[in-house]
Each structure stands twice: as C-alpha cells, then as structure tokens.
Design a protein around this motif. Sequence first.
Motif, PDB file in Angstrom:
ATOM      1  N   SER A  94       0.835  -1.205   0.000  1.00  0.00           N
ATOM      2  CA  SER A  94       0.000   0.000   0.000  1.00  0.00           C
ATOM      3  C   SER A  94       0.871   1.257   0.000  1.00  0.00           C
ATOM      4  O   SER A  94       0.626   2.199  -0.772  1.00  0.00           O
ATOM      5  CB  SER A  94      -0.921   0.008   1.225  1.00  0.00           C
ATOM      6  OG  SER A  94      -1.661  -1.182   1.289  1.00  0.00           O
ATOM      7  N   GLU A 111      -8.328  -6.457  -8.344  1.00  0.00           N
ATOM      8  CA  GLU A 111      -7.273  -5.829  -7.528  1.00  0.00           C
ATOM      9  C   GLU A 111      -7.555  -6.014  -6.043  1.00  0.00           C
ATOM     10  O   GLU A 111      -8.716  -6.055  -5.609  1.00  0.00           O
ATOM     11  CB  GLU A 111      -7.168  -4.327  -7.832  1.00  0.00           C
ATOM     12  CG  GLU A 111      -6.707  -4.008  -9.234  1.00  0.00           C
ATOM     13  CD  GLU A 111      -5.476  -4.780  -9.658  1.00  0.00           C
ATOM     14  OE1 GLU A 111      -4.409  -4.584  -9.081  1.00  0.00           O
ATOM     15  OE2 GLU A 111      -5.597  -5.617 -10.579  1.00  0.00           O
ATOM     16  N   PRO A 148      -7.943  -4.621  -2.304  1.00  0.00           N
ATOM     17  CA  PRO A 148      -8.585  -3.343  -1.936  1.00  0.00           C
ATOM     18  C   PRO A 148      -7.636  -2.142  -1.959  1.00  0.00           C
ATOM     19  O   PRO A 148      -8.008  -1.055  -2.448  1.00  0.00           O
ATOM     20  CB  PRO A 148      -9.107  -3.604  -0.526  1.00  0.00           C
ATOM     21  CG  PRO A 148      -9.347  -5.080  -0.488  1.00  0.00           C
ATOM     22  CD  PRO A 148      -8.348  -5.702  -1.407  1.00  0.00           C
ATOM     23  N   SER A 149      -6.421  -2.310  -1.446  1.00  0.00           N
ATOM     24  CA  SER A 149      -5.488  -1.161  -1.418  1.00  0.00           C
ATOM     25  C   SER A 149      -5.331  -0.533  -2.788  1.00  0.00           C
ATOM     26  O   SER A 149      -5.335   0.699  -2.913  1.00  0.00           O
ATOM     27  CB  SER A 149      -4.091  -1.607  -0.968  1.00  0.00           C
ATOM     28  OG  SER A 149      -4.105  -1.946   0.382  1.00  0.00           O
ATOM     29  N   GLY A 173      -7.303  -0.613  -5.466  1.00  0.00           N
ATOM     30  CA  GLY A 173      -8.519   0.090  -5.877  1.00  0.00           C
ATOM     31  C   GLY A 173      -8.707   1.374  -5.089  1.00  0.00           C
ATOM     32  O   GLY A 173      -9.027   2.429  -5.651  1.00  0.00           O
ATOM     33  N   GLN A 174      -8.471   1.285  -3.780  1.00  0.00           N
ATOM     34  CA  GLN A 174      -8.699   2.469  -2.947  1.00  0.00           C
ATOM     35  C   GLN A 174      -7.683   3.570  -3.258  1.00  0.00           C
ATOM     36  O   GLN A 174      -8.037   4.753  -3.321  1.00  0.00           O
ATOM     37  CB  GLN A 174      -8.648   2.063  -1.462  1.00  0.00           C
ATOM     38  CG  GLN A 174      -9.857   1.213  -1.071  1.00  0.00           C
ATOM     39  CD  GLN A 174      -9.650   0.361   0.175  1.00  0.00           C
ATOM     40  OE1 GLN A 174      -8.652   0.496   0.882  1.00  0.00           O
ATOM     41  NE2 GLN A 174     -10.594  -0.533   0.438  1.00  0.00           N
ATOM     42  N   HIS A 215     -12.816   0.431 -14.233  1.00  0.00           N
ATOM     43  CA  HIS A 215     -12.648  -0.969 -13.807  1.00  0.00           C
ATOM     44  C   HIS A 215     -12.804  -1.904 -15.007  1.00  0.00           C
ATOM     45  O   HIS A 215     -13.738  -1.750 -15.794  1.00  0.00           O
ATOM     46  CB  HIS A 215     -13.705  -1.351 -12.773  1.00  0.00           C
ATOM     47  CG  HIS A 215     -13.503  -0.708 -11.435  1.00  0.00           C
ATOM     48  ND1 HIS A 215     -13.498  -1.406 -10.255  1.00  0.00           N
ATOM     49  CD2 HIS A 215     -13.274   0.583 -11.088  1.00  0.00           C
ATOM     50  CE1 HIS A 215     -13.294  -0.590  -9.246  1.00  0.00           C
ATOM     51  NE2 HIS A 215     -13.158   0.638  -9.723  1.00  0.00           N
ATOM     52  N   ARG A 229      -8.734 -13.417  -4.857  1.00  0.00           N
ATOM     53  CA  ARG A 229     -10.123 -13.843  -4.636  1.00  0.00           C
ATOM     54  C   ARG A 229     -10.468 -15.130  -5.365  1.00  0.00           C
ATOM     55  O   ARG A 229     -11.318 -15.887  -4.920  1.00  0.00           O
ATOM     56  CB  ARG A 229     -11.064 -12.761  -5.167  1.00  0.00           C
ATOM     57  CG  ARG A 229     -10.923 -11.466  -4.450  1.00  0.00           C
ATOM     58  CD  ARG A 229     -11.416 -10.314  -5.293  1.00  0.00           C
ATOM     59  NE  ARG A 229     -12.869 -10.314  -5.404  1.00  0.00           N
ATOM     60  CZ  ARG A 229     -13.564  -9.298  -5.893  1.00  0.00           C
ATOM     61  NH1 ARG A 229     -12.949  -8.222  -6.314  1.00  0.00           N
ATOM     62  NH2 ARG A 229     -14.858  -9.364  -5.961  1.00  0.00           N
ATOM     63  N   ARG A 286     -12.376 -15.971   0.804  1.00  0.00           N
ATOM     64  CA  ARG A 286     -12.667 -14.612   0.327  1.00  0.00           C
ATOM     65  C   ARG A 286     -13.869 -14.717  -0.588  1.00  0.00           C
ATOM     66  O   ARG A 286     -13.912 -15.626  -1.449  1.00  0.00           O
ATOM     67  CB  ARG A 286     -11.520 -14.038  -0.514  1.00  0.00           C
ATOM     68  CG  ARG A 286     -10.298 -13.661   0.234  1.00  0.00           C
ATOM     69  CD  ARG A 286     -10.371 -12.289   0.890  1.00  0.00           C
ATOM     70  NE  ARG A 286      -9.085 -12.004   1.493  1.00  0.00           N
ATOM     71  CZ  ARG A 286      -8.898 -11.581   2.737  1.00  0.00           C
ATOM     72  NH1 ARG A 286      -9.917 -11.356   3.513  1.00  0.00           N
ATOM     73  NH2 ARG A 286      -7.689 -11.347   3.190  1.00  0.00           N
ATOM     74  N   ASP A 287     -14.815 -13.824  -0.417  1.00  0.00           N
ATOM     75  CA  ASP A 287     -15.958 -13.729  -1.341  1.00  0.00           C
ATOM     76  C   ASP A 287     -16.712 -15.040  -1.521  1.00  0.00           C
ATOM     77  O   ASP A 287     -17.056 -15.398  -2.652  1.00  0.00           O
ATOM     78  CB  ASP A 287     -15.478 -13.357  -2.761  1.00  0.00           C
ATOM     79  CG  ASP A 287     -14.885 -11.994  -2.848  1.00  0.00           C
ATOM     80  OD1 ASP A 287     -15.065 -11.221  -1.915  1.00  0.00           O
ATOM     81  OD2 ASP A 287     -14.255 -11.707  -3.887  1.00  0.00           O
TER      82      ASP A 287
END
Length: 387
Positions: free
Chosen positions: A88, A114, A116-117, A119-120, A134, A167, A355-356
């Motif tokens: 990050s 991606e 989260p880091s 994307g964020q 995206h 994921r 995950r997910d």
Amino acid sequence: MEVAPAPLVASRFREEFPIFEHTTYLNSCSQGALSPRVRRAYQEYLEGWDANGAEWGHWVERAEAMRAVFARLLHASTHEIAVVTSVSQAVSAVLSAIRFEGTDRRRIVISEHEFPSIGQIAHAQELRGAEVIHVLPERDGSIPPEKFAEVVDERTALVCCTTVSYRTGHRHDIGEIARIAHERGALCLADSYQAVGAVDIDAHALGVDVLAGGTVKYLLASAGLAFLYVRGDALERLVPTQTGWFADADIFEMDISDYSPAADARRFEAGTPPVPNIYAGVAGASMIEEVGTPAIERHVELLGTRLLDGLEALGAPVVTPREPDQRGPLICVRSSDVDALVAALAAERIVVSSRDGNLRVALHLYNSEEDIDTLLVALSRHRALFG
Ligand SMILES: Cc1ncc(COP(=O)(O)O)c(C=O)c1O
C-alpha cells in the motif's frame, strides 16, 4: 535450472516448518508458515539491540542485503528496487508521482480483481483529478488482455493488474497487458503479492514498469516488509511527492532546504526501514532462493493439478482455471457457507482461508501430495458445503 519433481521439494523443506507436525497448512495466501530460521533472525535482531543498542551500520547492511534478495527474485537490478513497509505504501508513492489534473491522461485502469489497497489508492487519486475505470471479468471469472485493450487508450496514464487474484486464483497475462498499456502510452503496474515466491517472476521480461509484493505470504516472513520494483527507464519520469528521509539522495545529509530524491528506486522509500522485519525477510527468502522459484512453481503446479483432479472427482465448483498458465499457487472453490467450511476444516487441523464465498487453498514449497489427499478426504465429508 534443474527442476526437482514435486515430492522432492516438499520433503527437503518440510522439517523447516514445525507447524506440519500437527497441522495441514494450506494458507500461504494469508501468511507463510513460520520457520526456525525466521524465528532466529528476530532473535538475532533482539540480541544485537541488547548488546550494542542501535546498530545502524549493520541495519543498513541488512536492508541492502534485502534489496539484493528482492532484485534476484525478480531478475532485476538493485537500483530498481525500493525496500518498503507495505505494498500500500509503495503503490501510494508511485501514484503520488503521476500528475492527472490538467493533463490529457487522467485515467487509471484497474482490474476488478485488484486487492482493496490498489482500488482504494486509485480512487483516492480522483481527489487529484484522476478517473478510474474498472475492467470487469468474463462470466468464468477470467480477465483476458483483450478486456484491457477495450478500455486502455490515449487518455490512460496507468494500467493496474494483479498477477494472481487473491479472490479466485486466476493468473493474468501481465506481459500482454503491459504491452497493451505501452502501445497506448500508459504505464503498467502489477501487484504480484499472490505470486512472488511461488511463481518465477522476471520483471524485465514481463515488461511492466512497476511491480510490487511483500514478505508475508510466499516469501515466508512476516508483516511490515514489502518491495517495489520500478523499471530503470521509468524511474526518471516518476518523482514521488509522498516521501521521507530514506528516499533522499543523501540520507544522512539531514538537509531540510529542498527535496532531492534518490536517483534510483530508493526514491519510493519513506522513513526508518522496518529493521526487524528485514532480518526476518532475508531469512525467509533464503529458503525460496535455495529451492529456486522455477522449481517451486513446478511443484505448486503439480500439486495444483492433483488438487483439481480430486476436486473434479468430488464434483466441487472450482473457480480457478485448470490450465497451468492461468493459475498460480491459489486454488479456489465456491461454497454455500464458506465460514462453516473453513471452521469445519480447522477443527480437523486443516488450515485454509476464504474470500468472497470462495474457499482458498494455497500451495507452497512445503506442501506435499499427502496434504492434498488429507484435504480432499476432509472435503469429501463436507461436500454439502460446496455451492
Ligand atoms: C494481492 C495483494 N496485494 C496487496 C496486499 C496487501 O499488501 P500490504 O498490506 O503490504 O499493503 C495483499 C495482502 O493480502 C494481497 O493479497
């Protein structure tokens, strides 16, 4: 390099990881297993601290040793490597070097897979004039390069694609995605955290401008240490505004009158290096280097095939593709109640993660065919939780 057959890799390294005395550990996608080497490295740090106080000279030497290890793992040069505290932090530093406002290239294109880091951090650049696009997966979860080709154009500053999806386990064609980015004048960044250590990565051959990863997972060390590769010829145009004294051209000049970043990738570093984690990082990666990433990659591929064959026989809804070039060390299975499935396996001392709604099974150099068979036998009893 000679590539050892699958069982040999595991049998050589198994005893380095005490957890296998009582547990089937298949969770390297979250955290690599602890070895006595890494434990001793932390101890060595503490003993040095006790004996000598701040060992700055030795610490700097360790940090440079770590830089050299990362460079070797990526087939890169040391001047292309920054030693950082997290992916990050590193990616934020890279993005801080790109101007969006008032330019014709305001777009950041990111894959839907991606972490989260990434994307964020990309979306955080909207505050600086960026627009984020995206790239969505196909129905089967794959994101082929053509999907990038549809949206990357002369308005794109940066294309981000994770090497292996945390994921789903899909492995992306980073080389081709980088080629598409470059053809249209954009930079390409690959988050390779879920690959490095278990997959042979040649950063130059991939052609990416930026590649990041860390030591928590397949590099067998712990949290708080990561790397950033920036290709030599991309360095000059990337001058970060997120910085710190360890990014300065002359760290110990202690000059506050200007900003003079290092000419090499150290310009993406920030404050005091994560010294204890560097001790551990060097120790963890030593095992990866002893086996070699081509042999680990082959070992993991063969174990993955064995697992996929077994899952198919059980009728499990596998999410990860079968083709070896489209997967890495992570195999994912859809579950109707993944928390219950992870807990049921944990009760049998089989450690996996999720995950997910996907069960994640991560394979590494210490895993054996027996681990796969143990997991498959347990899964056959919990089949009701597939779905
Ligand atoms: C693909 C990927 N990228 C990034 C990260 C997180 O990196 P960091 O905590 O070093 O920022 C992870 C951790 O799980 C990951 O799997």
